[in-house]
Design a protein around this motif. Sequence first.
Motif, PDB file in Angstrom:
ATOM      1  N   THR A 154       0.827  -1.205   0.000  1.00 13.90           N
ATOM      2  CA  THR A 154       0.000   0.000   0.000  1.00 13.90           C
ATOM      3  C   THR A 154       0.861   1.255   0.000  1.00 13.90           C
ATOM      4  N   HIS A 160      -5.576   6.420  -6.939  1.00 15.16           N
ATOM      5  CA  HIS A 160      -6.767   5.622  -6.639  1.00 15.16           C
ATOM      6  C   HIS A 160      -6.404   4.231  -6.127  1.00 15.16           C
ATOM      7  N   LYS A 162      -3.920   3.333  -4.304  1.00 17.32           N
ATOM      8  CA  LYS A 162      -3.535   3.417  -2.892  1.00 17.32           C
ATOM      9  C   LYS A 162      -4.753   3.541  -1.992  1.00 17.32           C
ATOM     10  N   GLN A 163      -5.746   4.332  -2.409  1.00 19.33           N
ATOM     11  CA  GLN A 163      -6.952   4.478  -1.606  1.00 19.33           C
ATOM     12  C   GLN A 163      -7.680   3.147  -1.454  1.00 19.33           C
ATOM     13  N   MET A 166      -5.701   0.840   0.872  1.00 19.81           N
ATOM     14  CA  MET A 166      -5.814   1.245   2.277  1.00 19.81           C
ATOM     15  C   MET A 166      -7.107   0.719   2.884  1.00 19.81           C
ATOM     16  N   ARG A 167      -8.182   0.695   2.078  1.00 19.63           N
ATOM     17  CA  ARG A 167      -9.442   0.122   2.581  1.00 19.63           C
ATOM     18  C   ARG A 167      -9.309  -1.388   2.768  1.00 19.63           C
ATOM     19  N   THR A 301      -9.190   4.075   7.067  1.00 24.39           N
ATOM     20  CA  THR A 301      -7.808   3.621   6.908  1.00 24.39           C
ATOM     21  C   THR A 301      -7.193   3.383   8.279  1.00 24.39           C
TER      22      THR A 301
END
Length: 653
Positions: A154, A160, A162-163, A166-167, A301
């Motif tokens: 991550t 996008h 990475k987002q 993170m979830r 996160t």
Amino acid sequence: MLHDLISAVKGIGGDMFVGKEDFRFEVSNDLGFLHPSEFAIVHQILNIGTHYKKITNFCNTYDIVRVNTDKKHRCGLYLSSLAAALLKTAQTFHTTVVELEYRLLSDPHLPLSELLLTLQPTAPLLASLSSLVTQIEEKNAHGCMILEVLHKHTANSVAHVKQVLMRVEQEVHSVLFDQLTHWLLHGLLLDPHHELFIHFSSNEAPSEIQQMDALSLEGMENLSLSPECMLRLEMLPSHIPLSVAEKILFIGEAILVFEREAKKENGVVDTAAVSSLSGQVLKSREEEFKALINTLGQEPTFSIIQFSQVIETIRHCISQELWKLVMGAGLVAEVGDLKAVFLLGRGELYQTLIPSVTPYLLNSAPNANFDGLFQLAGRQVLLEEGMLEKFTLSLKTQLTQSSQTKEQPDKSWRSLRLDYHAKWPLHKLFTSAVQDKYNAIFTFLLDVRRAQFRLQQLWITQMRTKFQRKSEADRLQWTLRHHMSLLIDNIQYYLQVDVLESQHWQLIAEIGKTHDYQHLVRAHHNFLVSVSAQCFLNNTLVSNCLQHLLKLIHKFCSILESLFNNDSKGKNALLLPVLPLGTQPVLLNSTEQIKELNEAFERAAARLFFVLSNLRLHQGSQYTSQLIMRIDYNKYYSKNTAVRRFKPALNDI
């Protein structure tokens, strides 16, 4: 062909797009239906399908937690959670493909470029997820190490992707939060697949416990008879600091300590009933802490800052409660008992013990009851029975008859060990490792005290013959004994007053100032470290000088003791005139030995002063200056010409 292509994108091969074992697809273009430009577009689309197929295969393998495992397939809550999160993330791509199928049904002449244009936005995410799956499989990641791989992946992603990652990471962290909730609030380790960075160590490792979905309190109490809870550093993710992991370990152990006490006081036998008593540890704050942990899991996160703050909040509460428990168990009184016995605070005890133990060590009695002698000496000096019951004296190593040497008595003295039987819950503070440190200090202090005692006994013996006519050998003996006594008394004063009393007072002051159990542990640790440092146990150079001095003193005492106890028929003996009070004659060959010892002692004392002086110049430690002041209070060593000219070779020490 387009229908076959969309099926291949979903991971289903056909005649034209043949699936391979490595999840790739091979295009069968034998009839030449595809133009080279179309062939390139098809390859790009199939690459996306390859990533998707690899992800779905991983999810289908680990989506359900397996009970019976084999070598090919691993299992675990973290793997299952990751598979569910990846499947949920890939659902967006599946929805896009379904919509594309509807468009193809309504428009059979949909161009290849339109398919690529529709699927291309999902390619970076699928490629990143496929790479993540590959890393986990190649590294054979298991348990919390999945968090390690996922966190690093991550951190190296952007935008996008990475987002989304993170979830995914936060969803996998939910397993950790669930395990920590039971561990931090109830002392329960729900880790059937051995995935957490905390585990119970046991030499026996019973299979019944290994097969449990969760360790019961009874199982944990049995395991706690051995080294108890431990950190598995190989399972600790790098983004969780070691200090935070140690706090987590401490909190769970403290909960177990409280629950055992609750079981003991309330006479509870049922495990479920004992578990219900854990609320008294956190009192009314259990729901508050549970809400804090749940809040961490609901965040979009993972935040290490918030995570550390929640752990510290729980640790502070637990530490305060455990402090009350330890102080209620009489910590200050126990520290005083340790000082009285381990640190020779009750000098009269060892004044009685040393002469009673000496014959057994000299004769290497294998079956000597040293603890019985210790208990007897304690009763003779009116030591409290409660204090005596806490300590046991034993010989750490037994020397065989074949290994006997002239230095065996000194080795035997250094093999004496005290064991302290700490009552609950002080056993967590005075562990075996802590007692080893106490014993290292005890061995050194006892050696100094024994040298002082033997010199004092020599003085008593010499005083019986003080009115007789003195020879040169007698005067040399008196002078050397006086110099030795003066030096050893000053060293003993430094140890008892400047080191032990001072550090003990500081420890008691620290105990009185804090209301935190872990601060107590650190204060006690600092106390032992300071005492060891000020006794120069960690300084090889100074320690060797002191040991050499003590060795010379013991040798001198042994020679004179043998002279006084030797009968008049010894070999090479020249009888002096009849001595009063039944004293024995002096051997001629002992005069040379005393002269050699005198020279050796002067060199050893000068060497000690030389080393301490250089140590003070280079390190400037206060306790080094304090010891120099004690042994050189009259400036004998600093003004002595022989000492100033003394340049010892370090290899002579």
